[in-house]
Motif scaffolding. Sequence first.
Motif, PDB file in Angstrom:
ATOM      1  N   GLY A 155       0.798  -1.224   0.000  1.00 43.11           N
ATOM      2  CA  GLY A 155       0.000   0.000   0.000  1.00 43.11           C
ATOM      3  C   GLY A 155       0.824   1.263   0.000  1.00 43.11           C
ATOM      4  O   GLY A 155       0.280   2.356   0.219  1.00 43.11           O
ATOM      5  N   LEU A 156       2.129   1.154  -0.235  1.00 41.79           N
ATOM      6  CA  LEU A 156       3.012   2.318  -0.286  1.00 41.79           C
ATOM      7  C   LEU A 156       3.503   2.537  -1.709  1.00 41.79           C
ATOM      8  O   LEU A 156       3.472   1.633  -2.545  1.00 41.79           O
ATOM      9  N   VAL A 157       3.980   3.721  -1.975  1.00 39.92           N
ATOM     10  CA  VAL A 157       4.416   4.080  -3.316  1.00 39.92           C
ATOM     11  C   VAL A 157       5.770   3.445  -3.608  1.00 39.92           C
ATOM     12  O   VAL A 157       6.682   3.474  -2.774  1.00 39.92           O
ATOM     13  N   ALA A 158       5.905   2.849  -4.803  1.00 46.76           N
ATOM     14  CA  ALA A 158       7.168   2.268  -5.252  1.00 46.76           C
ATOM     15  C   ALA A 158       7.367   2.621  -6.712  1.00 46.76           C
ATOM     16  O   ALA A 158       6.401   2.778  -7.472  1.00 46.76           O
ATOM     17  N   THR A 159       8.639   2.715  -7.113  1.00 45.78           N
ATOM     18  CA  THR A 159       8.976   3.135  -8.470  1.00 45.78           C
ATOM     19  C   THR A 159       9.998   2.183  -9.065  1.00 45.78           C
ATOM     20  O   THR A 159      11.071   1.982  -8.478  1.00 45.78           O
ATOM     21  N   PRO A 160       9.714   1.583 -10.223  1.00 53.70           N
ATOM     22  CA  PRO A 160      10.714   0.746 -10.893  1.00 53.70           C
ATOM     23  C   PRO A 160      11.657   1.597 -11.727  1.00 53.70           C
ATOM     24  O   PRO A 160      11.261   2.648 -12.262  1.00 53.70           O
ATOM     25  N   SER A 161      12.896   1.131 -11.850  1.00 53.40           N
ATOM     26  CA  SER A 161      13.878   1.901 -12.613  1.00 53.40           C
ATOM     27  C   SER A 161      13.823   1.592 -14.102  1.00 53.40           C
ATOM     28  O   SER A 161      14.454   2.293 -14.895  1.00 53.40           O
ATOM     29  N   GLY A 162      13.121   0.545 -14.500  1.00 52.76           N
ATOM     30  CA  GLY A 162      13.030   0.186 -15.916  1.00 52.76           C
ATOM     31  C   GLY A 162      11.886  -0.779 -16.137  1.00 52.76           C
ATOM     32  O   GLY A 162      11.166  -1.154 -15.211  1.00 52.76           O
ATOM     33  N   THR A 163      11.712  -1.191 -17.392  1.00 51.14           N
ATOM     34  CA  THR A 163      10.627  -2.102 -17.733  1.00 51.14           C
ATOM     35  C   THR A 163      11.124  -3.492 -18.127  1.00 51.14           C
ATOM     36  O   THR A 163      10.345  -4.447 -18.121  1.00 51.14           O
ATOM     37  N   THR A 164      12.392  -3.621 -18.479  1.00 47.36           N
ATOM     38  CA  THR A 164      12.966  -4.916 -18.840  1.00 47.36           C
ATOM     39  C   THR A 164      14.377  -5.019 -18.266  1.00 47.36           C
ATOM     40  O   THR A 164      14.946  -4.033 -17.782  1.00 47.36           O
ATOM     41  N   GLY A 165      14.940  -6.226 -18.335  1.00 48.34           N
ATOM     42  CA  GLY A 165      16.303  -6.441 -17.859  1.00 48.34           C
ATOM     43  C   GLY A 165      16.400  -6.377 -16.353  1.00 48.34           C
ATOM     44  O   GLY A 165      15.448  -6.679 -15.620  1.00 48.34           O
ATOM     45  N   ASN A 166      17.553  -5.976 -15.850  1.00 44.86           N
ATOM     46  CA  ASN A 166      17.777  -5.825 -14.411  1.00 44.86           C
ATOM     47  C   ASN A 166      17.296  -4.447 -13.971  1.00 44.86           C
ATOM     48  O   ASN A 166      17.681  -3.425 -14.552  1.00 44.86           O
ATOM     49  N   VAL A 167      16.476  -4.430 -12.936  1.00 44.80           N
ATOM     50  CA  VAL A 167      15.888  -3.171 -12.483  1.00 44.80           C
ATOM     51  C   VAL A 167      15.992  -3.093 -10.962  1.00 44.80           C
ATOM     52  O   VAL A 167      16.286  -4.082 -10.281  1.00 44.80           O
ATOM     53  N   SER A 168      15.731  -1.901 -10.460  1.00 42.28           N
ATOM     54  CA  SER A 168      15.624  -1.653  -9.021  1.00 42.28           C
ATOM     55  C   SER A 168      14.242  -1.080  -8.735  1.00 42.28           C
ATOM     56  O   SER A 168      13.697  -0.316  -9.549  1.00 42.28           O
ATOM     57  N   ILE A 169      13.701  -1.461  -7.594  1.00 40.48           N
ATOM     58  CA  ILE A 169      12.393  -0.947  -7.179  1.00 40.48           C
ATOM     59  C   ILE A 169      12.622  -0.117  -5.914  1.00 40.48           C
ATOM     60  O   ILE A 169      13.093  -0.640  -4.889  1.00 40.48           O
ATOM     61  N   PHE A 170      12.313   1.170  -5.999  1.00 36.22           N
ATOM     62  CA  PHE A 170      12.557   2.088  -4.888  1.00 36.22           C
ATOM     63  C   PHE A 170      11.227   2.363  -4.188  1.00 36.22           C
ATOM     64  O   PHE A 170      10.241   2.771  -4.836  1.00 36.22           O
TER      65      PHE A 170
END
Length: 578
Positions: free
Chosen positions: A165-180
């Motif tokens: 229920g908290l806001v998260a942001t992915p760094s990309g749509t494919t490959g290796n990514v980070s979720i902040f």
Amino acid sequence: MIDRTDIQAAVQARLAKRYRAEGRFRMFGILAIMAAIAVLFLLIGSIASQSIPAFRVHELTLPVTLEASRVDPSGDRSEASLRRGSYNSLLQEALRAEFPHIEDRAELRELFGLYTPLNSARLQNYVLDHPDLVGQTIDFTFPISDDADLYLQGLTTTSSEAAPGLVATPSGTTGNVSIFANANVFSPIVSDIRARLATEADELEDRARRYDARAANSAGDEAAESLTREAEQARTRAASLRELAAPGGDGINMSPELPSRLVRMNGGIVHIDRISDGGRTAEGRVLVALDSTEAGSDWTIWTLDVPQAERRITDAQIAWAETLLARGRVEQGFNSYLFTNADSREPELAGVLGAVIGSGLTMLVTMLLAVPIGVATAVYLEEFAPKNRITGFIEVNINNLAAVPSIVFGLLGLAVFISLFGLPRSAPLVGGMVLALMTLPTVIISSRAALKAVPPSIREAALGVGASRLQTVVHHVLPLAAPGILTGSIIGLAQAMGETAPLLMIGMVAFVADAPSLSVGGLTEPATVMPVQIFLWSDGAERAFEPRTAAAILVLLALMIVFNAVAVLLRRRFERRW
């Protein structure tokens, strides 16, 4: 003078005692019947519950483009040209089109593991039957892999999803990514991992102590040295786990030995490989491409409770299977392959058709040999044979043959029919001949009992009106004994249908991928039977063979019930009471 009242009281007491004994006996009989029925229902219920997954299958439907250059290399639509087509590559491209972001070779191998390449043969057969479809795009349906099917039926691992229920942001749509994330939402995962690592370290240290104790009590230096080395390895591994489980550090890595964590967000799935920044950041690889990198609170953490190292299906294959299911590409239905296919190395394509046909051909040979010979022998011994030592010797040996272990008949068939006469191995003809030898004593004994049950007055009346002994037997005795003869013969055949040992000896344990033909030629083609098929599947390495084994047992039980029901109906139809 004897008191009549005392006598009456004694008689009444004895009668009451007798009635109580009869009541107890009746009660014990009813309890025994109820216990037998309960055990029967327990057995059949257990088998039926295990077989349920075998009657369901998840099928994958993909649009497959039948490119003329790849399906028909010669361009003449001939059978030879169509058989040279590259059908598996067409299926691979159709599946890859569902996940176009996958380019890594290792991931492609995982993706193509969602189905068996044997389905390309089914596509080839379909094109051979419909050559006019070359150049068109068709919807081709085929079963998904057995591991994916077991997962989708909920038999591989349990799972759960939690929405932070908290806001998260992915760094990309494919490959290796980070979720902040804007908070330490991944901290519970870190705590759980550290607790598991600490528990595993405790177990390793305890194991090391046991190794040390065994080494101290060991008599040989070599054994003590081996135990000491294993104890040291356990302590080293425990120390590394405690280091990983220690608080602090710049993050913690996930491993295949731990429950898998994935994130569903923005229409895609991300596999978490590492958690850092105090539980605020999750790093991983995209399994299903995300639609966008927009921040949002509509996302979930998906936990697979069984670690990837303890199951055959990978986290990526689970994510892809779930995605195909959500897109409507995968649907669950009745498993018709179980009844329309012969045996296969792949559980999802394995069926009992070949074994059912093989059983039918084998029992046909058994019936044609055992019933006429057995009935004729019984008629001769009972109606025509003189009562002397030779006849007595024959009767004793027939009774003894009924108690001979069935595998002995298999050895006899191997030595005589295959080694001496050179008949083909694993053929219904040889199997039927072996089972006929095994069934003959049962047919002879039951037929003689049925002939004995015919009242002597029937024979005397027929002979009295001028009938010969042959006419008496053929026209009067045999028709009246027919119910008993048929019942005994059918029960003998049903017993033969469930035999495995003699057929193993003549090679009917071989893997047979094609069902024998329903013709005279099928009698000499390689085949198997239902009991042997059950034996083979029970020894299969894949877990999906377990429910199929139970399903095959139910099919065999159904066939046996049909045989016995026919015997009961025939007896009731022709039986006469005297």
